[in-house]
Write an enzyme that holds these catalytic residues in place. Sequence first.
Site, mmCIF file in Angstrom:
data_model
loop_
_atom_site.group_PDB
_atom_site.id
_atom_site.type_symbol
_atom_site.label_atom_id
_atom_site.label_comp_id
_atom_site.label_asym_id
_atom_site.label_seq_id
_atom_site.Cartn_x
_atom_site.Cartn_y
_atom_site.Cartn_z
ATOM 1 N N HIS A 87 0.585 -1.227 -0.123
ATOM 2 C CA HIS A 87 -0.080 0.285 0.152
ATOM 3 C C HIS A 87 0.637 1.517 0.274
ATOM 4 O O HIS A 87 1.948 1.401 0.933
ATOM 5 C CB HIS A 87 -0.955 0.070 1.655
ATOM 6 N N ASN A 121 8.160 -5.021 3.475
ATOM 7 C CA ASN A 121 6.573 -4.567 3.768
ATOM 8 C C ASN A 121 5.941 -5.192 4.990
ATOM 9 O O ASN A 121 5.367 -4.777 5.318
ATOM 10 C CB ASN A 121 5.437 -5.461 2.267
#
Length: 259
Positions: A87, A121
């Site tokens: 994201h 991530n």
Amino acid sequence: MAFSPDFLTVRVDLPRGADAVTTLDYTHFTVLLDASRRLARVAGVNVDGTALVDLERGDDWRLDDRVPAEAQTGPAVYANNGFDRGHLVRRRDPVWGVDAKQANSDTFHYTNAAPQASEFNQSAELWLGLENHVLDFASVERLRLSVFTAPVLSPDDPPYRGIRVPLRFWKIIAWVAGDDLASAAFVLDQSPLVPDAEKRRAITDEPELGPFRTFEVAVQQVASLTGLVMPELIAADHLPETVAAEPWRRLRSFSDIVL
């Protein structure tokens, strides 16, 4: 409503550059998509800390049908490899107010993602928690932030499945302190995790390469890296001049952040 430059009590516009981009408005955030790179050049979100809603994450990643599929980095790039759909606008950030459910869903467009090495991530608590740290630390007007995030789209990024994988990401956080706009800038380097060893590169002279490295930098450094225009954010830089003289300040914990 999409990203609003008037969300804070002091106006702050989305950074923009000379390259052609497609403006994609979502709930409480906006993405400026670089179709040639198939990735966002800028993603800007308004965060209202007084109205955040706790919703289940979901995982409904999808293409945005307002732009051609070939202009987006879609599922084929992330299949059966070590890259996550990272994201850009954090899922939690726009999830506030009466439109929280739609905002949560909107963050799962591929236009709001970029390839991030899975170790980066999944383990980069420092990077993911920067907004919360600033929100907690600063005297924020009505607990509001405007946050800008994107990959650094360099021509030297290594090619992979029809795109170039960005090796760095940047984030600028803006808030109001008293009556004045304040900003802080950060860069994360994932180059040690990108498989193409010839393209791995450090952004300082430091020899040690960690699994991911987060730096606090002057806002002007981000403008120089990206070619984006952001005069309000540069003028509002909260980093003291004595510290900003050190181009890249390696962060190992939140206590290293200077605000």
